[in-house]
Scaffold this active site. Structure first.
Site, PDB file in Angstrom:
ATOM      1  N   GLY A 173     -72.235 -10.855 -62.772  1.00  0.00           N
ATOM      2  CA  GLY A 173     -73.329 -11.725 -63.174  1.00  0.00           C
ATOM      3  C   GLY A 173     -73.536 -12.818 -62.152  1.00  0.00           C
ATOM      4  O   GLY A 173     -72.946 -12.800 -61.062  1.00  0.00           O
ATOM      5  N   HIS A 174     -74.379 -13.791 -62.516  1.00  0.00           N
ATOM      6  CA  HIS A 174     -74.714 -14.872 -61.596  1.00  0.00           C
ATOM      7  C   HIS A 174     -73.982 -16.169 -61.938  1.00  0.00           C
ATOM      8  O   HIS A 174     -74.318 -17.221 -61.415  1.00  0.00           O
ATOM      9  CB  HIS A 174     -76.226 -15.115 -61.586  1.00  0.00           C
TER      10      HIS A 174
END
Length: 395
Positions: free
Chosen positions: A242-243
């Site tokens: 993810g970020h």
């Protein structure tokens, strides 16, 4: 009654007695009794709406029971207020449609105007994301229309979501808007690293939200907080891929609400694009970000473990400017692990509104790649550093 039927009844009674939610219920509304068909193909949205409306009109605590099986639902809104407290107890799997028409709305399952709602039961929401991700145009246009969020909570108060899995949302997995007093725990979110704009939990215009003991693996921010997010606590979150966990993006529009009093504690980031991030657009719209604490965090091969980006421009071709979002009173404490890029700490703040009261305490981020060791970069960031500082602090 046959012995098999007796055994089935005994098992059902045992299951109901062991469930705290069901045990405390005044009435149990089983969707199967309302006509639901668990074949993964039949549209059950009207049945679920009817069952919800019956539960909503019942006083006391009412449980909507979704037993084991796979139930297809088209986009549906469960709207209050209700006479009593409602429990949405999902044991089975709810599956979204995969046609183009269902992707034209911004939601799949929405709860609105409810107090003391409970959602859980150990079941799953399958958003059928692969059927829609090819329609996502946000990488090419900032004015793109978002794909449906799997679960939306609008104007929900004093409620809890627990023991729920969200798989392959078309858009955001869980979107929280204008809510107050929510507990989210034991949430499991799963989507591929390349799934577009599939934020795990997105929060906006909401306060007093606690997220704990959860695992989020997705293609965008594990948790993101947009304007109006205040008094948010995130503890024991495992994020990756993810970020990362992001404050923002902010400053995109005029008259945005401030963001503040946020805590990220006892979390692990593994293989994420970012760790803890604050991101603002370089536009002339003023707001404030204040009182943020990031502490006791393990970074495992994270590309940008600590980052403030006040020149946020994901698609490129942004007009040059200076962010008017004032960032102040941000503490990074006891953050350790491995950075997958040389710059482990990057604080890029606004020239006209420099970051104020940044505190770095006991930072130990290593980099083993070419050109090492790890480094830090600061622009317009004012603050102090104490304890161990690896990389050497630039504030």
């Amino acid at each position: 009654m046959t012995s098999v039927s007796v055994l089935h009844c005994v098992c059902l009674i045992f299951f109901l007695a062991c469930s705290a939610d069901v045990e405390a219920a005044r009435v149990v509304f089983n969707v199967m009794n309302g006509g639901a068909i668990a074949d993964g193909k039949t549209d059950n949205s009207k049945v679920f709406e009817n069952v919800f409306n019956q539960a909503c009109q019942s006083s006391g605590r009412s449980v909507i029971l979704i037993p084991g099986g796979t139930y297809m639902l088209r986009p549906v809104v469960f709207k209050g207020p209700c006479k009593g407290r409602v429990v949405f107890h999902v044991v089975g799997t709810l599956i979204a449609p995969s046609d183009m028409e269902s992707s034209a709305t911004d939601h799949w399952i929405t709860f609105q105007y409810l107090d003391q709602l409970r959602i859980g039961g150990g079941g799953s929401l399958d958003g059928q994301g692969p059927s829609a991700w090819g329609q996502n145009t946000c990488s090419r246009s900032s004015s793109c229309k978002p794909l449906p969020a799997s679960l939306k909570l609008d104007f929900v108060t004093n409620s809890r979501i627990s023991k729920l899995t969200s798989i392959n949302s078309k858009g955001v997995h869980m979107n929280i808007f204008a809510c107050k007093g929510l507990e989210l725990d034991q949430i499991y979110i799963k989507a591929p690293a390349d799934s577009p704009n599939t934020d795990g939990i997105h929060i906006g215009s909401s306060s007093h939200i606690n997220i704990s003991d959860s695992m989020i693996a997705t293609g965008d921010d594990c948790i993101s907080m947009s304007p109006g997010s205040t008094n948010i606590t995130m503890t024991n979150i495992k994020c990756g891929p993810g970020h990362g966990i992001s404050v923002g993006s902010l400053g995109a529009q005029p008259d945005e609400e401030d963001v503040g009093v946020l805590t990220v504690r006892n979390c692990t980031f593994t293989g994420t694009q970012n760790g803890v991030r604050i991101k603002t657009w370089a536009r002339p719209y003023a707001s404030n970000v204040f009182d943020l604490t990031f502490e006791n965090i393990n970074m495992v091969n994270v590309n940008n473990p600590i980052i403030i980006d006040q020149q946020y421009c994901p698609g490129g071709n942004c007009q040059k400017g200076d962010s008017q979002v004032q960032i102040r009173d941000v503490t990074y404490r006891n953050i350790w692990g491995i950075s997958s890029s040389k710059v482990a700490v990057a604080l890029d703040c606004s020239q006209s509104k420099p970051c104020q009261q940044i505190q770095l305490s006991d930072i130990n981020l290593l980099y083993h790649g070419p050109g090492g060791p790890a480094a830090s970069t600061c622009f317009n960031a004012k603050g102090v550093a104490d304890g161990r500082q690896q990389p050497p602090s630039c504030v």
